[in-house]
Design an enzyme around this catalytic site. Structure first.
Site, short mmCIF file in Angstrom:
data_model
loop_
_atom_site.label_atom_id
_atom_site.label_comp_id
_atom_site.label_asym_id
_atom_site.label_seq_id
_atom_site.Cartn_x
_atom_site.Cartn_y
_atom_site.Cartn_z
N PRO A 154 0.84 -1.20 0.00
CA PRO A 154 0.00 0.00 0.00
C PRO A 154 0.88 1.25 0.00
O PRO A 154 1.95 1.25 0.60
CB PRO A 154 -0.81 -0.12 1.29
CG PRO A 154 -0.08 -1.10 2.14
CD PRO A 154 0.73 -1.97 1.22
N HIS A 155 0.42 2.28 -0.69
CA HIS A 155 1.23 3.49 -0.79
C HIS A 155 0.34 4.70 -1.02
O HIS A 155 -0.80 4.59 -1.45
CB HIS A 155 2.27 3.36 -1.91
CG HIS A 155 1.70 2.92 -3.22
ND1 HIS A 155 1.45 1.59 -3.50
CD2 HIS A 155 1.31 3.60 -4.32
CE1 HIS A 155 0.95 1.48 -4.72
NE2 HIS A 155 0.85 2.70 -5.24
N GLY A 156 0.92 5.86 -0.71
CA GLY A 156 0.19 7.09 -0.91
C GLY A 156 1.10 8.29 -0.91
O GLY A 156 2.22 8.23 -0.39
#
Length: 156
Positions: free
Chosen positions: A66-68
Site C-alpha cells: 500500500p502506498h500514498g
C-alpha cells in the site's frame, strides 16, 4: 537503494494482529503518522484508502505494497509488517496477504516514489527474502532482514 534511509526499526512490526484491509491500513497510519511532521493518522489513512480505491495494492504471493502521496509531508516514510494470520486484501491473485510494505511520500516526489515502489517490488519478488521475512520472530529481526543488517538472513 539503502532501505535503512526509508524504514526505521520503530516502523517495523512482526506478527501483527489484523482482521481486515481497513484495520491494517489504520494500523499502518498509527505507526507512520508520528514520523511525519504535521500529518495526522487520519491524513495517512485517507491517502492509503484513496489509493486502494483505485485498485488493490496486493501484488500477489501474500504481499501488499500500500502506498500514498501526502501533501505537506517533508520526507518519505515506510512501514513493514508481517501478519500473525494472513488477511484478505483483494490481491490480484486472490490470495490472502501476510507481508505488507507501506510507503508514504511527499506529494511532489513522483519520480523517487515510482523508483522506490519498483525497488520494493523487486525485493519482494525474491523468494528467499520473503521466506526470511515470514520466518522473522521479532520486530528487530524483521527490520534486520529487510535492510540487510546483522546475522539474520537478509533481502539483497
Amino acid at each position: 537503494m539503502n532501505f535503512s534511509d526509508l524504514l526505521s526499526p520503530d516502523c517495523t512490526r512482526c506478527a501483527v494482529e489484523g482482521t481486515s484491509k481497513k484495520k491494517l491500513l489504520e494500523i499502518i497510519s498509527q505507526i507512520a503518522a508520528p514520523k511525519l511532521c504535521n500529518i495526522t493518522r487520519i491524513d495517512v489513512f485517507e491517502s492509503l484508502l484513496s489509493r486502494e480505491r483505485l485498485g488493490s495494492t496486493g501484488i500477489g504471493l501474500g504481499i501488499a505494497i500500500p502506498h500514498g502521496r501526502l501533501p505537506g509531508a517533508s520526507q518519505p516514510v515506510a512501514v513493514l509488517l508481517t501478519m500473525a494470520k494472513p488477511i484478505d486484501f483483494d490481491a490480484i491473485d486472490n490470495q490472502p496477504v501476510d507481508i505488507v510494505f507501506a510507503l508514504l511520500v511527499p506529494e511532489n516526489e513522483q519520480e523517487q516514489y515510482l523508483q522506490t515502489l519498483a525497488e520494493v517490488a523487486r525485493k519482494m519478488n525474491d523468494k528467499s527474502c520473503t521466506r526470511a521475512l515470514r520466518e522473522a520472530d521479532s520486530d528487530k529481526a524483521l527490520y534486520d532482514i529487510f535492510v540487510g543488517k546483522g546475522q539474520a538472513a537478509s533481502c539483497s
